[in-house]
Design a protein around this motif. Sequence first.
Motif, PDB file in Angstrom:
ATOM      1  N   ALA A  91     -50.248 -55.511  26.488  1.00  0.00           N
ATOM      2  CA  ALA A  91     -50.514 -56.066  24.592  1.00  0.00           C
ATOM      3  C   ALA A  91     -49.854 -55.263  23.428  1.00  0.00           C
ATOM      4  O   ALA A  91     -49.913 -56.273  21.870  1.00  0.00           O
ATOM      5  CB  ALA A  91     -52.581 -54.654  24.782  1.00  0.00           C
ATOM      6  N   GLY A  92     -49.116 -54.462  23.410  1.00  0.00           N
ATOM      7  CA  GLY A  92     -47.804 -54.064  22.320  1.00  0.00           C
ATOM      8  C   GLY A  92     -47.131 -55.495  21.912  1.00  0.00           C
ATOM      9  O   GLY A  92     -46.965 -55.431  20.713  1.00  0.00           O
ATOM     10  N   PHE A  93     -46.388 -55.368  22.996  1.00  0.00           N
ATOM     11  CA  PHE A  93     -45.757 -56.940  23.109  1.00  0.00           C
ATOM     12  C   PHE A  93     -46.901 -58.114  22.487  1.00  0.00           C
ATOM     13  O   PHE A  93     -45.929 -58.534  21.166  1.00  0.00           O
ATOM     14  CB  PHE A  93     -45.288 -57.364  24.219  1.00  0.00           C
ATOM     15  CG  PHE A  93     -44.063 -55.517  24.574  1.00  0.00           C
ATOM     16  CD1 PHE A  93     -43.062 -55.872  24.301  1.00  0.00           C
ATOM     17  CD2 PHE A  93     -44.352 -55.514  25.216  1.00  0.00           C
ATOM     18  CE1 PHE A  93     -42.109 -55.138  24.203  1.00  0.00           C
ATOM     19  CE2 PHE A  93     -43.613 -54.592  26.192  1.00  0.00           C
ATOM     20  CZ  PHE A  93     -42.184 -54.352  26.021  1.00  0.00           C
ATOM     21  N   ASP A 121     -48.951 -57.991  20.313  1.00  0.00           N
ATOM     22  CA  ASP A 121     -48.470 -58.052  18.998  1.00  0.00           C
ATOM     23  C   ASP A 121     -47.773 -57.875  18.167  1.00  0.00           C
ATOM     24  O   ASP A 121     -48.015 -58.827  16.746  1.00  0.00           O
ATOM     25  CB  ASP A 121     -49.272 -56.119  18.341  1.00  0.00           C
ATOM     26  CG  ASP A 121     -50.838 -56.065  19.201  1.00  0.00           C
ATOM     27  OD1 ASP A 121     -51.777 -56.764  18.949  1.00  0.00           O
ATOM     28  OD2 ASP A 121     -51.065 -54.705  19.708  1.00  0.00           O
ATOM     29  N   GLU A 122     -46.374 -57.324  18.514  1.00  0.00           N
ATOM     30  CA  GLU A 122     -45.412 -57.777  18.286  1.00  0.00           C
ATOM     31  C   GLU A 122     -44.727 -59.430  17.823  1.00  0.00           C
ATOM     32  O   GLU A 122     -44.615 -59.170  16.690  1.00  0.00           O
ATOM     33  CB  GLU A 122     -44.580 -57.044  18.704  1.00  0.00           C
ATOM     34  CG  GLU A 122     -43.751 -55.775  18.955  1.00  0.00           C
ATOM     35  CD  GLU A 122     -42.694 -55.487  19.266  1.00  0.00           C
ATOM     36  OE1 GLU A 122     -41.550 -55.921  19.668  1.00  0.00           O
ATOM     37  OE2 GLU A 122     -42.319 -53.910  19.489  1.00  0.00           O
ATOM     38  N   GLY A 123     -45.284 -60.079  18.759  1.00  0.00           N
ATOM     39  CA  GLY A 123     -45.490 -61.099  18.367  1.00  0.00           C
ATOM     40  C   GLY A 123     -45.703 -61.847  16.986  1.00  0.00           C
ATOM     41  O   GLY A 123     -45.589 -63.033  17.259  1.00  0.00           O
ATOM     42  N   LYS A 124     -47.460 -61.038  16.988  1.00  0.00           N
ATOM     43  CA  LYS A 124     -48.296 -61.719  16.417  1.00  0.00           C
ATOM     44  C   LYS A 124     -47.675 -61.832  14.520  1.00  0.00           C
ATOM     45  O   LYS A 124     -47.728 -62.257  13.416  1.00  0.00           O
ATOM     46  CB  LYS A 124     -49.715 -61.657  16.525  1.00  0.00           C
ATOM     47  CG  LYS A 124     -50.351 -61.822  15.452  1.00  0.00           C
ATOM     48  CD  LYS A 124     -51.959 -60.989  15.377  1.00  0.00           C
ATOM     49  CE  LYS A 124     -52.526 -61.483  16.792  1.00  0.00           C
ATOM     50  NZ  LYS A 124     -53.892 -60.948  16.902  1.00  0.00           N
ATOM     51  N   ASN A 125     -47.002 -60.414  14.875  1.00  0.00           N
ATOM     52  CA  ASN A 125     -46.521 -59.511  12.925  1.00  0.00           C
ATOM     53  C   ASN A 125     -45.342 -61.015  12.945  1.00  0.00           C
ATOM     54  O   ASN A 125     -45.425 -61.054  11.752  1.00  0.00           O
ATOM     55  CB  ASN A 125     -46.078 -58.460  13.377  1.00  0.00           C
ATOM     56  CG  ASN A 125     -47.599 -57.491  13.252  1.00  0.00           C
ATOM     57  OD1 ASN A 125     -49.054 -57.543  13.212  1.00  0.00           O
ATOM     58  ND2 ASN A 125     -47.466 -56.238  14.305  1.00  0.00           N
ATOM     59  N   ALA A 126     -44.318 -60.824  14.017  1.00  0.00           N
ATOM     60  CA  ALA A 126     -43.180 -61.479  13.602  1.00  0.00           C
ATOM     61  C   ALA A 126     -43.088 -62.662  13.019  1.00  0.00           C
ATOM     62  O   ALA A 126     -42.530 -63.515  12.122  1.00  0.00           O
ATOM     63  CB  ALA A 126     -42.796 -62.067  15.104  1.00  0.00           C
ATOM     64  N   GLU A 180     -56.454 -45.661  36.611  1.00  0.00           N
ATOM     65  CA  GLU A 180     -55.253 -45.304  34.760  1.00  0.00           C
ATOM     66  C   GLU A 180     -54.326 -45.857  34.175  1.00  0.00           C
ATOM     67  O   GLU A 180     -53.902 -46.274  33.086  1.00  0.00           O
ATOM     68  CB  GLU A 180     -55.372 -43.605  34.669  1.00  0.00           C
ATOM     69  CG  GLU A 180     -55.406 -42.789  33.787  1.00  0.00           C
ATOM     70  CD  GLU A 180     -54.681 -41.508  33.895  1.00  0.00           C
ATOM     71  OE1 GLU A 180     -53.870 -41.114  32.835  1.00  0.00           O
ATOM     72  OE2 GLU A 180     -55.459 -40.470  34.812  1.00  0.00           O
ATOM     73  N   GLU A 181     -53.080 -45.904  35.468  1.00  0.00           N
ATOM     74  CA  GLU A 181     -51.925 -46.415  35.473  1.00  0.00           C
ATOM     75  C   GLU A 181     -51.855 -47.975  35.115  1.00  0.00           C
ATOM     76  O   GLU A 181     -51.233 -48.776  34.016  1.00  0.00           O
ATOM     77  CB  GLU A 181     -51.014 -46.507  36.344  1.00  0.00           C
ATOM     78  CG  GLU A 181     -50.735 -44.632  36.726  1.00  0.00           C
ATOM     79  CD  GLU A 181     -49.797 -44.901  38.380  1.00  0.00           C
ATOM     80  OE1 GLU A 181     -50.305 -45.457  39.355  1.00  0.00           O
ATOM     81  OE2 GLU A 181     -49.557 -43.867  38.375  1.00  0.00           O
ATOM     82  N   LEU A 182     -53.205 -49.194  35.351  1.00  0.00           N
ATOM     83  CA  LEU A 182     -53.378 -49.900  35.202  1.00  0.00           C
ATOM     84  C   LEU A 182     -54.120 -50.658  33.835  1.00  0.00           C
ATOM     85  O   LEU A 182     -53.715 -51.078  33.354  1.00  0.00           O
ATOM     86  CB  LEU A 182     -54.505 -50.774  36.558  1.00  0.00           C
ATOM     87  CG  LEU A 182     -54.838 -51.949  35.820  1.00  0.00           C
ATOM     88  CD1 LEU A 182     -53.504 -53.117  36.208  1.00  0.00           C
ATOM     89  CD2 LEU A 182     -55.948 -52.303  36.864  1.00  0.00           C
ATOM     90  N   GLY A 183     -54.524 -48.921  32.831  1.00  0.00           N
ATOM     91  CA  GLY A 183     -54.797 -48.936  31.955  1.00  0.00           C
ATOM     92  C   GLY A 183     -54.094 -49.364  31.185  1.00  0.00           C
ATOM     93  O   GLY A 183     -53.325 -49.338  29.816  1.00  0.00           O
ATOM     94  N   PHE A 184     -53.002 -48.094  31.671  1.00  0.00           N
ATOM     95  CA  PHE A 184     -51.421 -47.681  30.761  1.00  0.00           C
ATOM     96  C   PHE A 184     -50.634 -48.966  30.331  1.00  0.00           C
ATOM     97  O   PHE A 184     -50.346 -49.289  29.480  1.00  0.00           O
ATOM     98  CB  PHE A 184     -50.558 -46.549  30.752  1.00  0.00           C
ATOM     99  CG  PHE A 184     -49.464 -46.391  30.162  1.00  0.00           C
ATOM    100  CD1 PHE A 184     -49.315 -45.251  29.183  1.00  0.00           C
ATOM    101  CD2 PHE A 184     -48.404 -47.319  30.606  1.00  0.00           C
ATOM    102  CE1 PHE A 184     -48.344 -45.915  28.949  1.00  0.00           C
ATOM    103  CE2 PHE A 184     -47.318 -46.351  30.570  1.00  0.00           C
ATOM    104  CZ  PHE A 184     -47.070 -46.923  29.776  1.00  0.00           C
ATOM    105  N   PHE A 185     -50.465 -49.494  31.133  1.00  0.00           N
ATOM    106  CA  PHE A 185     -50.387 -51.593  32.005  1.00  0.00           C
ATOM    107  C   PHE A 185     -50.397 -52.427  30.825  1.00  0.00           C
ATOM    108  O   PHE A 185     -50.169 -52.681  30.057  1.00  0.00           O
ATOM    109  CB  PHE A 185     -49.556 -51.329  32.976  1.00  0.00           C
ATOM    110  CG  PHE A 185     -49.295 -53.323  33.231  1.00  0.00           C
ATOM    111  CD1 PHE A 185     -47.832 -53.373  32.929  1.00  0.00           C
ATOM    112  CD2 PHE A 185     -50.115 -54.002  33.838  1.00  0.00           C
ATOM    113  CE1 PHE A 185     -47.604 -53.878  32.841  1.00  0.00           C
ATOM    114  CE2 PHE A 185     -49.011 -55.490  33.893  1.00  0.00           C
ATOM    115  CZ  PHE A 185     -48.033 -55.165  33.729  1.00  0.00           C
ATOM    116  N   ARG A 186     -51.467 -52.308  31.050  1.00  0.00           N
ATOM    117  CA  ARG A 186     -52.532 -53.168  30.276  1.00  0.00           C
ATOM    118  C   ARG A 186     -51.980 -53.064  28.713  1.00  0.00           C
ATOM    119  O   ARG A 186     -51.616 -53.601  27.644  1.00  0.00           O
ATOM    120  CB  ARG A 186     -53.923 -53.143  30.390  1.00  0.00           C
ATOM    121  CG  ARG A 186     -54.324 -54.063  30.962  1.00  0.00           C
ATOM    122  CD  ARG A 186     -55.662 -53.827  32.122  1.00  0.00           C
ATOM    123  NE  ARG A 186     -56.201 -54.732  33.063  1.00  0.00           N
ATOM    124  CZ  ARG A 186     -57.187 -53.984  34.078  1.00  0.00           C
ATOM    125  NH1 ARG A 186     -58.317 -54.000  33.366  1.00  0.00           N
ATOM    126  NH2 ARG A 186     -57.532 -55.157  34.747  1.00  0.00           N
TER     127      ARG A 186
END
Length: 407
Positions: free
Chosen positions: A398-400, A402-407, A388-394
Amino acid sequence: MSGSRLPAAEFEVEDVVRTAQAAHQDGFSQQEPEGGMLQVLRPDGSMAGGLTAEIGGAPVDFSPYLSSDPAHLRSLYRDMYLIRRFDQESTALQRQGQLALWVPLAGQEGAQIGSGRAMAPQDYAFPTYREHGVALTRGVALADILRLFRGVTNGGWDPREHNFHLYTLVLAAQSLHAVGYAMGMQRDQLADPALDPGASIAYFGDGASSEGDVHESMVFAASFDAPVVFFCQNNQWAISVPATVQTRVPLAKRAEGYGFPGVRVDGNDVVAVEAVTRWALDHARSGRGPVLIEAYTYRMSAHTTADDPTKYRLTGEEQDWQPRDPLVRLEAHLRSAGGADEAFFDDLAAEAKVMATGLRDAVLTMTAPDLESRFAAVYAEPHALVQEELGFFRQYEAGFADEGKNA
């Protein structure tokens, strides 16, 4: 009201520190009784004579465990010299931001090299986090120690390969581990008498001797005659608390309360430490039960690189210990007795320089495993909570992206 209490609290803390320092200075000579500490080499390098002591009401002669062979003494000096150079290089690497932390051993080389060289291959050592010298004697690659302090591994070496356990950061826990392991060896020996008898050795400091784990481990060891040697490096300071506040009697005398031998040895005399530890391990292996060794030494530097000893230690005390340096002592003996020529010391200095360069190169090229792989090392088998913690980490990573793509 609160404003008037704060200065008083500060005064009380300072007063406690000054009182502890004064008590340590007053008790300094009492902690080093004449004739109460086994010694072969005096601080000036001269021989102190025979090595005998009364233990349990009977005289014990440690002479059969002594070695005065010049080649052997040179090898002890070499180990101490290299591990001090390793310590200096590691401290520099930490100060330069290459290690997260470093735990110096300066001043304790005699206690560590002497005891480490006394062990047989089948013996097993349980260190704290400062036994770099013992690690050297057990064949652990010094660069592997630095992997731990650089934070790229949770261990650094295979304990089974060297009979040298991983460093223990939980204060005094290793004493319990050592007794449990010793009791296991004891039972293995009963099941198979063809096995070479072995013993474990637990390293801890004067500060850890006040922990309940040490008391409990000694109770168990005495109750079952476990083949274990408790090796206390009394380096005078449990971080900022002096040994004179930790105990009113020499730490070696505590063994009497558990019913097994206690020996106090000059921890800055590598020759005496080796002989006493050989005797203690032989005593333990032969089924006669545990032994406590108090190696009376001194921590010449900080507790760790996060510590400032000038806040609690007097400069005069440090200067008082400088002439007792374990390396200076053995070098003086080798030179005066003709046990080593100038070429030996020159070659050793060159060897140490090459070693230091190799260590620095090794540290700078160390790479950490990716963080995701760390989740697989928590348990031997997959665990729901870890997954469960591994899933949260992934999801977090992934959020970072997405940030790079939007920038």
